[in-house]
Enzyme design. Structure first.
Site, mmCIF file in Angstrom:
data_model
loop_
_atom_site.group_PDB
_atom_site.id
_atom_site.type_symbol
_atom_site.label_atom_id
_atom_site.label_comp_id
_atom_site.label_asym_id
_atom_site.label_seq_id
_atom_site.Cartn_x
_atom_site.Cartn_y
_atom_site.Cartn_z
ATOM 1 N N CYS A 1 34.291 68.531 46.977
ATOM 2 C CA CYS A 1 35.110 68.655 45.610
ATOM 3 C C CYS A 1 35.311 70.145 45.763
ATOM 4 O O CYS A 1 34.186 70.874 45.542
ATOM 5 C CB CYS A 1 34.379 68.082 44.408
ATOM 6 S SG CYS A 1 35.415 68.454 42.987
ATOM 7 N N GLU B 1 41.778 66.488 46.557
ATOM 8 C CA GLU B 1 41.281 66.348 48.085
ATOM 9 C C GLU B 1 42.547 66.556 48.812
ATOM 10 O O GLU B 1 43.761 66.199 48.550
ATOM 11 C CB GLU B 1 40.604 65.245 48.273
ATOM 12 C CG GLU B 1 39.818 65.220 49.669
ATOM 13 C CD GLU B 1 38.751 66.395 49.592
ATOM 14 O OE1 GLU B 1 39.118 67.263 50.272
ATOM 15 O OE2 GLU B 1 37.737 66.145 48.859
#
Length: 254
Positions: free
Chosen positions: A2, A103
């Site tokens: 992340c 992402e």
């Protein structure tokens, strides 16, 4: 992993969900990045509190932060053994409120960003570990990292790692650091259930940290993605060539 996330829920809604004492008033953020201050919920003296911490953990034993790798994530598989995290996972666990994260997936040689969030639109909470780094002059810096796990079958189509998210029913268990015993939290450090998260492609504007607006969350069409690809291609320079006279009086280009 992340590396960017979003926090857009109203401050009071998050306070009610996480149960911290403070009443902070903060603006929505659509592109939170490493090294920035981020909200962390922790327990002190038996009560939950809201703190801002730098995203990028610094273990207490680090002498010079400039020469130390920025630790924005902590792998669940090794967090109990790694020197940088093994104390924090036992004594300093926190929760990071969020509403989704980004992402990037490699598509045709380029990186396409996706916005990922709960299927029901509810806020989520990243599992986190934190440390307070004390500098040579006594300065203190609260720092934090997000715990990650191997992605499940669905999210693995985007990336092989995902942030560990803690359900509200497990907040107390994750935040309880009164004992060094960690067996009770091990089952929490896993990937989300299949179907728990959904995602869609978004504009590459998110690649620039300076861009921080709600337009970043909008789905982008295949045509829009293609347009961004074309716009990103190097522009060919056009060389100006003087017109030369010809027998018919028309200019010609060489």
């Amino acid at each position: 992993m992340c590396g960017r996330f979003v926090i857009t829920s109203a401050p009071e809604a998050l306070r009610q969900l996480f149960g911290y004492i403070e009443q902070p008033n903060f603006p929505p953020r659509y592109n939170v990045a490493p090294t920035q201050p981020i909200p962390v919920v922790l327990v002190e003296n038996g009560a939950r509190h809201f703190r801002l911490m730098r995203w990028g953990l610094l273990p207490g034993w680090v002498k010079d932060p400039k020469g130390f790798t920025l630790l924005i994530n902590a792998r669940s598989e090794t967090v109990l053994e790694k020197p940088a995290f093994k104390r924090a996972i036992r004594r300093r666990r926190g929760l990071i409120p969020a509403d989704g994260y980004y992402e990037w997936k490699a598509i045709d040689g380029r990186k396409q960003p996706f916005f990922i969030h709960h299927a029901d639109g509810a806020p989520l909470s990243f599992a986190a570990v934190f440390e307070t780094w004390i500098g040579p002059n006594g300065e203190e810096l609260d720092t934090v990292a997000i715990v990650t796990a191997a992605a499940g079958e669905d999210l693995a189509s985007l990336h092989d790692r995902v942030p560990v998210t803690i359900s509200p029913r497990d907040f107390e268990r994750w935040l309880d650091c009164r004992s060094d015993e960690v067996d009770s939290i091990l089952p929490l450090m896993t990937a989300p259930r299949l179907g728990e998260f959904v995602w869609h492609p978004v504009s590459t504007r998110v690649n620039r940290v300076a861009n921080d607006d709600d337009q970043l969350l909008l789905p982008i069409s295949a045509e829009g993605m293609e347009a961004e690809v074309e716009a990103a291609k190097p522009k060919k320079s056009v060389r100006k060539v003087a017109a030369a006279s010809s027998d018919d009086g028309q200019g010609s280009l060489f």
